[in-house]
Every structure is written in C-alpha cells, then in structure tokens.
Design an enzyme around this catalytic site. Structure first.
Site, short mmCIF file in Angstrom:
data_model
loop_
_atom_site.label_atom_id
_atom_site.label_comp_id
_atom_site.label_asym_id
_atom_site.label_seq_id
_atom_site.Cartn_x
_atom_site.Cartn_y
_atom_site.Cartn_z
N ASN A 189 -5.16 12.36 0.39
CA ASN A 189 -4.48 11.57 1.07
C ASN A 189 -5.22 10.72 2.01
OD1 ASN A 189 -1.74 10.60 1.87
ND2 ASN A 189 -2.15 11.94 3.75
N LYS A 190 -4.87 9.92 2.81
CA LYS A 190 -5.44 9.02 3.97
C LYS A 190 -6.44 9.84 4.82
CE LYS A 190 -5.16 5.63 4.28
NZ LYS A 190 -6.05 4.88 3.62
N ASP A 218 -1.84 10.73 -2.40
CA ASP A 218 -2.44 9.86 -3.39
C ASP A 218 -2.50 10.36 -4.76
OD1 ASP A 218 -2.95 8.53 -0.76
OD2 ASP A 218 -2.98 6.77 -2.20
N ARG A 255 0.75 -1.25 0.03
CA ARG A 255 -0.10 0.10 0.07
C ARG A 255 0.88 1.11 0.07
NH1 ARG A 255 2.27 1.87 3.77
NH2 ARG A 255 0.90 3.58 3.70
N GLY A 256 0.31 2.39 -0.09
CA GLY A 256 0.97 3.58 -0.31
C GLY A 256 1.25 3.92 -1.74
O1 MRU Z 1 -4.50 3.17 2.07
P1 MRU Z 1 -3.00 3.37 1.86
O2 MRU Z 1 -2.23 3.01 3.14
O3 MRU Z 1 -2.47 3.06 0.73
O4 MRU Z 1 -3.02 5.11 1.86
C1 MRU Z 1 -1.67 5.58 1.93
C2 MRU Z 1 -1.75 7.04 2.13
O5 MRU Z 1 -2.66 7.82 2.42
C3 MRU Z 1 -0.21 7.61 1.85
O6 MRU Z 1 -0.34 8.83 2.89
C4 MRU Z 1 -0.18 8.26 0.52
O7 MRU Z 1 -0.03 7.04 -0.29
C5 MRU Z 1 1.36 8.55 0.23
S1 MRU Z 1 2.58 7.52 0.59
C6 MRU Z 1 3.91 8.20 0.00
#
Ligand code: MRU
Length: 341
Positions: free
Chosen positions: A245-246, A235, A49-50
C-alpha cells in the site's frame, strides 16, 4: 445504502471522464478521454489513482481502443487493441487491479469472433459495478469489527476517488460513522498528499468531520490512546496476506503493534495477487525524484538526489484483519487468504 457523492470516473457512452485528482481540492474538473493512450497517460500521471479506480479506468481504456480500431473490414484491429492493452499495462506497476482488469478485458476479446464493442463495454461496466458492490459489502463487514471504536487513523486516499465509488478503507469508515460516533484522523500522506488533498475533502463532502495530521505525528497520536484502529487499503495483497500500500503504511503497522492499536487492510479480492506467495514478489513503483525534491535541486549537477518509492509492503504478521467482499480474515495467513479464492 449510502448515496455516492463523489465519482472519479464517468462513462459518457463515447468517452471516459476522469476527475483530475491532481487539482483537488482547489479545482474539481473532469477531463474527457476518447482513446486508450489518453487513459494510460491519465493513470501514469495520477489524474486517476487508487488501485481499483486504475483497473476500472484501464477497462474503459480498452473499450475506447476497440471503438477506435475495430472495423468489420480491416483485419488488423486486434493487434492495435493488443498494443493499447500493453500500453495501459505499462502505466503503473504495483496495483494488481490494473492487470486483473486488463486480463478480464483480454479474455472477452479472445471470445468474440466479430464486433467486440458490446461485450467489451459490458465487461468494463461490470468491473465498475462489481467494485462498487464490493465496497458496500466491505463497508458493512469492516464496520462489524469496529464496535466500540472511538478513533480511527487512515492513510492515503481509499475512498470514492480511488475506487468505483464509496471506497475500501474509507468505505468501512463511512459505514462505521453511520453506526456510532467515531473520530477519523487522516495522515497527510507525503509526498502526493492524498490524505490532505483528497481524504479529508471527500469526507467533508459527506458531512463527516476529520482531523488531519502530519505523517510524522502518527506515533504520538497512537501514544495518546485516542486511536483504536488503523484502517488502510491495498494495491496488491500476496497469498500469505503481505499487503502493498501507499508508502508509510508499513511504518503505521509497526507503530500500531508497538502501541496496541489494531490494523485493518480493506481491499476487494481483485487486489489479491493469487500468483505470488509473499510480498517479496511485489514490484514497488518508484516515481521521479522531482516529485520529492525542491526545484533548486533539479539540475543534473545537483549534489542532492531523492529516493521516491511510492508503496511499501506490510507483513501479514502486523495485520489484525484483512476485509474483502468475500469475508474477513483475522490474523491473515496463506490458509486464510487462499480460503477466499
Ligand atoms: O499512488 P496512489 O495514490 O495510486 O496510491 C493509492 C493507495 O495506495 C491506496 O491506498 C490503494 O490504492 C487502495 S485504494 C482503494
């Protein structure tokens, strides 16, 4: 240059090893994938993820698809690889890095007339290497803004686990920590606990101390005056600087504005979606309610439901700086973001 301590993705030559982030920090285990369907499943189920890591994994997924389907004698391999690209594209909707990476791999496929394997692997490895290089560059540019900062709050996990290596927001934090004493606060990041399970673990691997807080403690922490900056990843960033973002990032930006705390978004230009003018056009992933609900409410006849959006959009006007590998945009606007294109 700092050494890379954690690697979420490793290419073996014939397979993709994925560190199963759902098991961390209790179990550090790599799963090995030898086809695109497996990689798509690893993304959808958040083993990897990320945003940048998702894009890199998908690129290797296309390589695996070509390894599986290419044949000098059969002529339908292109359709099979295209079907795998489609499958990978459906794994998660919000991180634009996924689509940017798949577009780059498709472009390579479009250019080769015979055996695509060498060219596809070179492209995937370049996407991976470019991401690491961008992270180191952003680390330095972001740390330049943090002179004199004593406290930083971050959200989710934006480190080596979420990228090709080093990290975006966490890369800036790593770089800043090398220059000056700075205290790092990590939100636990409900409901998946990327902060509690991944960020503080990753920092500890580097010997960097941190303090974990409940998401709901952020306002009180800012009120105490111990935090100068909130630093997060993204994202998908729209051309006007609105940043997805998250879930919970938007609330932090609102709180930061209320408390006079600066707000930094750190993301490579592969996270900018040049095709959209504002964050209103960003598809926000909603995951299954059972990721949030206590098990006693899982039944079809339950009176309790959950709403589980996993990203939100922070308007550009709440962002003090967007840091990319191509430069820093202060008080982001369409003109500033477009200047990076
Ligand atoms: O749901 P996830 O864990 O994939 O979400 C990730 C995020 O929101 C991160 O902050 C984003 O991808 C940036 S990672 C460098």
């Amino acid at each position: 240059m700092n050494k890379l301590t954690v690697q979420s993705l490793q290419w073996t030559g014939t397979a993709l090893k994925v560190l199963d982030q759902r098991q961390l920090p209790d179990i550090c285990r790599y799963d090995e994938y030898s086809d695109a369907a497996g990689v798509a499943e690893a993304i959808a189920t958040m083993r990897v993820r990320g945003a940048p890591a998702i894009g890199i994994a998908a690129a290797y997924g296309v390589v695996l698809s070509a390894y599986r389907h290419y044949s000098a004698t059969a002529d339908n391999w292109r359709q099979q690889v295209a079907a795998d690209i489609d499958r990978l594209a459906k794994s998660r909707p919000t991180a634009v890095n996924l689509f940017t990476a798949l577009d780059r791999m498709s472009a390579v496929l479009g250019l080769v007339s015979a055996d695509p394997l060498v060219a596809l692997l070179a492209c995937a490895e370049k996407i991976h290497a470019d991401d690491i290089a961008a992270n180191y560059k952003m680390g330095e540019l972001g740390a330049d803004l943090l002179t004199g900062a004593k406290g930083i709050l971050t959200h989710c996990n934006t480190g080596a686990l979420a990228t090709g290596g080093y990290g975006t927001a966490l890369g800036v934090i790593r770089s800043a920590y090398q220059r000056q004493p700075v205290h790092i606060y990590a939100d636990e990041t409900r409901p998946w606990l990327q902060g509690a399970r991944l960020t503080v673990w990753e920092l500890a691997q580097d010997g960097i101390p941190s303090t974990l807080i409940a998401d709901s403690a952020a306002a009180w922490l800012m009120k105490s005056g111990t935090v100068d900056w909130v630093i997060v990843g993204a994202d998908r960033i729209a051309a006007n600087g609105d940043s997805a973002n998250k879930i919970g990032t938007y609330s932090l930006a609102v709180l930061a504005r209320q408390h006079g705390v600066k707000f930094m978004v750190v993301a490579p230009t592969t996270t900018i979606d040049w095709t959209i003018d504002s964050g209103a056009q960003i598809a926000i992933e909603e995951r299954h309610q059972n990721e949030l609900l206590p098990a006693c409410y899982f039944g079809a006849d339950s009176l309790v439901r959950a709403w589980n959006p996993v990203f939100d959009v922070t308007p550009a006007e709440l962002i003090s700086a967007i840091v990319t590998e191509r430069g820093v945009i202060l008080n982001p606007s369409t003109q500033g973001v477009r200047s990076l294109q």
